[in-house]
Write an enzyme that holds these catalytic residues in place. Structure first.
Site, short mmCIF file in Angstrom:
data_model
loop_
_atom_site.label_atom_id
_atom_site.label_comp_id
_atom_site.label_asym_id
_atom_site.label_seq_id
_atom_site.Cartn_x
_atom_site.Cartn_y
_atom_site.Cartn_z
N GLU A 282 0.84 -1.22 0.00
CA GLU A 282 0.00 0.00 0.00
C GLU A 282 0.86 1.26 0.00
O GLU A 282 0.78 2.08 0.91
CB GLU A 282 -0.88 0.03 1.26
CG GLU A 282 -1.78 -1.17 1.47
CD GLU A 282 -2.42 -1.19 2.87
OE1 GLU A 282 -1.99 -0.41 3.76
OE2 GLU A 282 -3.34 -1.99 3.07
N PRO A 283 1.72 1.44 -1.00
CA PRO A 283 2.56 2.64 -0.99
C PRO A 283 1.78 3.90 -1.37
O PRO A 283 0.90 3.85 -2.23
CB PRO A 283 3.63 2.34 -2.06
CG PRO A 283 2.97 1.38 -2.99
CD PRO A 283 1.95 0.60 -2.19
N GLY A 284 2.07 4.99 -0.71
CA GLY A 284 1.45 6.28 -1.03
C GLY A 284 2.54 7.29 -1.36
O GLY A 284 2.88 7.50 -2.53
N ARG A 321 2.42 20.55 5.68
CA ARG A 321 3.42 19.66 6.27
C ARG A 321 4.43 20.37 7.18
O ARG A 321 4.71 19.89 8.27
CB ARG A 321 4.16 18.87 5.18
CG ARG A 321 3.25 17.93 4.38
CD ARG A 321 4.03 16.96 3.49
NE ARG A 321 4.81 16.04 4.30
CZ ARG A 321 6.09 16.17 4.54
NH1 ARG A 321 6.79 17.14 4.00
NH2 ARG A 321 6.70 15.31 5.30
N TYR A 325 3.97 18.94 10.79
CA TYR A 325 4.94 17.90 11.17
C TYR A 325 6.33 18.49 11.39
O TYR A 325 7.29 17.73 11.52
CB TYR A 325 5.06 16.85 10.06
CG TYR A 325 3.76 16.22 9.62
CD1 TYR A 325 2.99 15.45 10.49
CD2 TYR A 325 3.32 16.37 8.30
CE1 TYR A 325 1.81 14.87 10.05
CE2 TYR A 325 2.14 15.78 7.87
CZ TYR A 325 1.40 15.03 8.75
OH TYR A 325 0.23 14.45 8.32
N CYS A 351 -2.70 34.35 9.01
CA CYS A 351 -2.55 34.95 10.33
C CYS A 351 -2.25 33.90 11.39
O CYS A 351 -3.07 33.64 12.27
CB CYS A 351 -3.83 35.71 10.68
SG CYS A 351 -4.29 36.84 9.37
N GLU A 352 -1.11 33.26 11.27
CA GLU A 352 -0.63 32.27 12.25
C GLU A 352 0.88 32.30 12.16
O GLU A 352 1.42 32.25 11.06
CB GLU A 352 -1.04 30.84 11.84
CG GLU A 352 -2.50 30.59 11.72
CD GLU A 352 -3.05 29.73 12.85
OE1 GLU A 352 -2.26 29.29 13.71
OE2 GLU A 352 -4.26 29.52 12.85
N TYR A 379 0.66 14.31 0.34
CA TYR A 379 0.19 14.94 1.56
C TYR A 379 0.38 16.45 1.49
O TYR A 379 0.76 17.10 2.46
CB TYR A 379 0.90 14.35 2.80
CG TYR A 379 0.71 12.85 2.87
CD1 TYR A 379 -0.54 12.32 3.18
CD2 TYR A 379 1.74 11.98 2.56
CE1 TYR A 379 -0.75 10.95 3.20
CE2 TYR A 379 1.54 10.61 2.58
CZ TYR A 379 0.30 10.10 2.89
OH TYR A 379 0.10 8.74 2.91
C1 LIG Z 1 -1.43 6.25 4.77
C2 LIG Z 1 -1.49 4.79 4.62
C3 LIG Z 1 -0.67 4.15 3.69
C4 LIG Z 1 0.35 4.87 2.85
O1 LIG Z 1 1.36 5.44 3.61
P1 LIG Z 1 2.58 6.17 2.85
O2 LIG Z 1 3.46 6.60 3.95
O3 LIG Z 1 2.01 7.31 2.11
O4 LIG Z 1 3.20 5.16 1.95
C5 LIG Z 1 -0.80 2.79 3.55
N1 LIG Z 1 -1.70 2.08 4.29
C6 LIG Z 1 -2.49 2.69 5.20
C7 LIG Z 1 -3.43 1.87 5.98
C8 LIG Z 1 -2.41 4.05 5.39
O5 LIG Z 1 -3.20 4.62 6.30
#
Ligand SMILES: *Cc1c(COP(=O)(O)O)cnc(C)c1O
Length: 423
Positions: A282-284, A321, A325, A351-352, A379
């Site tokens: 599940e890469p994002g 971000r 973070y 205004c922060e 993100y």
């Molecule tokens: C956010 C998320 C991801 C992806 O995370 P990345 O850091 O963007 O790769 C994969 N699985 C789940 C369940 C998430 O909440």
């Protein structure tokens, strides 16, 4: 000069910054600022190491679309063979909007509503990554009354420290995510006994912006222990979902390559006798983060106080971000100019005092200059808001020498179109 994150797609030709074969200053002139620009080539290139590492075994790469859910980005990954990891009913609607296949969708999230579960059941998502007993029972009830069976995996919390920012660490005992390791076997037993539930696999996601292979392997070992314990109960788990979370280079981070991380995990999976299982990932961030930049124009240079401020037209509502973070992101001029660099805090107009994009950056600047915030594909726009009644930025997707507007700049009057005066 240090190489730009996102190179070779993001690069300089002389003093000018280009994304693929498009000069960024030209895009800003045509579409205004703040402007998000993404490279389609960079997205496709980031996917290749995942595909290569997983080739030759049953697998599904589910792009975690919360990182960047623009329809054209989803279209790019669907066309490349990806499924999707979603975390809301709204994200499932986005998949459907591009003609995506729900049977290639996994549904994650710690608080799914009955309405979202019903909708996902109805559309036939591939798997629900279940995160609590209550969710399991609700899902079973909803599936039974819909005359369906819900395929599930349990998202296990392996109690592993991903050594990332606390807000994006998700695999520790104290995090809200997943099912505690010691409860997982009992919950699999319970799931297997429910009539409308089909146990399909196991899942784990330990955090984001992870820059080290060790936490992945530690979590994987815990997962494999569990699989063995669950299968001793006569419940079979067809797939292992390894989650996402691989980090990217914003500045000086040196994350391992995706193919190296996957290869180490597959080696561990095979060594422990689990080679037959289907692998989901599940890469994002690692697919889109370095494919994007945020273009912003310098409004005002304010010198002479304790610090010098470069006030730009992008703000924390466009890119949260840094504020949220404490994240460091690269900032570089779209056109280099001669002159002595000075040290600037690059801040937005909101205004922060938390509204900053970069602190203590050494840059040679003049008012009206165009800057690019790099590594802004993940993100970034996805977390944008309308704070201070600021319309969200437009988005452009670059593909070779072509540039496509993939989201129009928001109109200010649309921000309050759904509001009503009291009569
Ligand atoms: C956010 C998320 C991801 C992806 O995370 P990345 O850091 O963007 O790769 C994969 N699985 C789940 C369940 C998430 O909440």
């Amino acid at each position: 000069m240090t190489p730009l994150p996102g190179a070779p797609f993001l690069h300089r030709r002389g003093s000018e910054l280009w994304l693929e074969d498009v000069r960024l200053a030209e895009l800003a002139a045509a579409h205004g600022t703040p402007l998000y620009v993404y490279s389609r080539g960079a997205m496709r290139a980031a996917l290749v190491p995942y595909q290569k590492a997983l080739a030759g075994r049953p697998h599904l790469i589910c792009y975690a679309m919360k990182a960047n859910s623009n329809l054209a980005v989803l279209q790019t990954f669907a066309a490349a063979g990806c499924g999707f990891d979603i975390v809301s009913g709204g994200e499932l609607r986005r998949v459907l909007a591009i003609g995506g296949d729900p049977s290639r969708v996994v549904f994650s999230g710690v608080g799914k509503t009955a309405e979202e579960l019903r909708f996902a059941l109805d559309r036939g998502v591939r798997c629900f990554n279940v995160e609590s007993e209550s969710e399991l029972i609700l899902l079973s009830r909803l599936a039974a009354s819909a005359g369906r069976r819900a395929r599930i995996s349990l998202r296990v919390n392996p109690d592993i420290d991903a050594r990332t920012h606390p807000y994006i660490s998700t695999g520790l005992r104290g995090n809200k995510f997943g099912i505690a390791h010691e409860h997982a076997v009992a919950m699999y037993r319970q799931a297997a006994a429910l009539p409308a539930i089909e146990v399909a696999g196991i899942d784990c996601h330990i955090g984001s912006q992870i820059t080290d292979t060790a936490p992945y392997l530690a979590a994987l070992d815990r997962l494999l222990d569990l699989i063995e314990a669950v299968e001793r109960e006569g419940i079979s788990l067809a797939h292992i979902d390894l989650g996402g979370g691989l980090g990217i280079t914003y500045g000086d981070e040196t994350p391992p390559a995706a193919d190296a991380v996957i290869a180490s995990m597959l080696a561990r999976i095979d060594a422990r006798g689990h080679a037959h299982r289907e692998i989901l990932v599940e890469p994002g961030r690692s697919l889109v983060g370095n494919a994007g930049v945020l273009l912003t124009r310098v409004l005002v240079l304010k010198r002479g106080g304790e610090r010098s401020f470069c006030i730009v037209d992008a703000a924390m509502n466009d890119l949260v971000r840094p504020a949220m973070y404490d994240a460091w992101m690269g900032i570089t001029p779209c056109t280099l100019r001669d002159g002595q660099p000075e040290v600037w805090d690059v801040v937005g107009p909101i205004c922060e005092s938390g509204d900053w994009l970069g602190r203590e950056r050494s840059l040679a600047l003049a008012e009206g200059d165009l800057l690019a915030v790099t590594s802004a594909g993940a993100y970034a726009m996805a977390m944008a808001s309308n704070y201070n009644s600021r319309p969200r930025a437009a988005e452009v997707l670059v593909d070779g020498a072509a540039a496509h507007v993939i989201r129009l700049r928001e109109a200010v009057d649309s921000l309050y179109a759904d509001e009503r005066l009291v009569r």
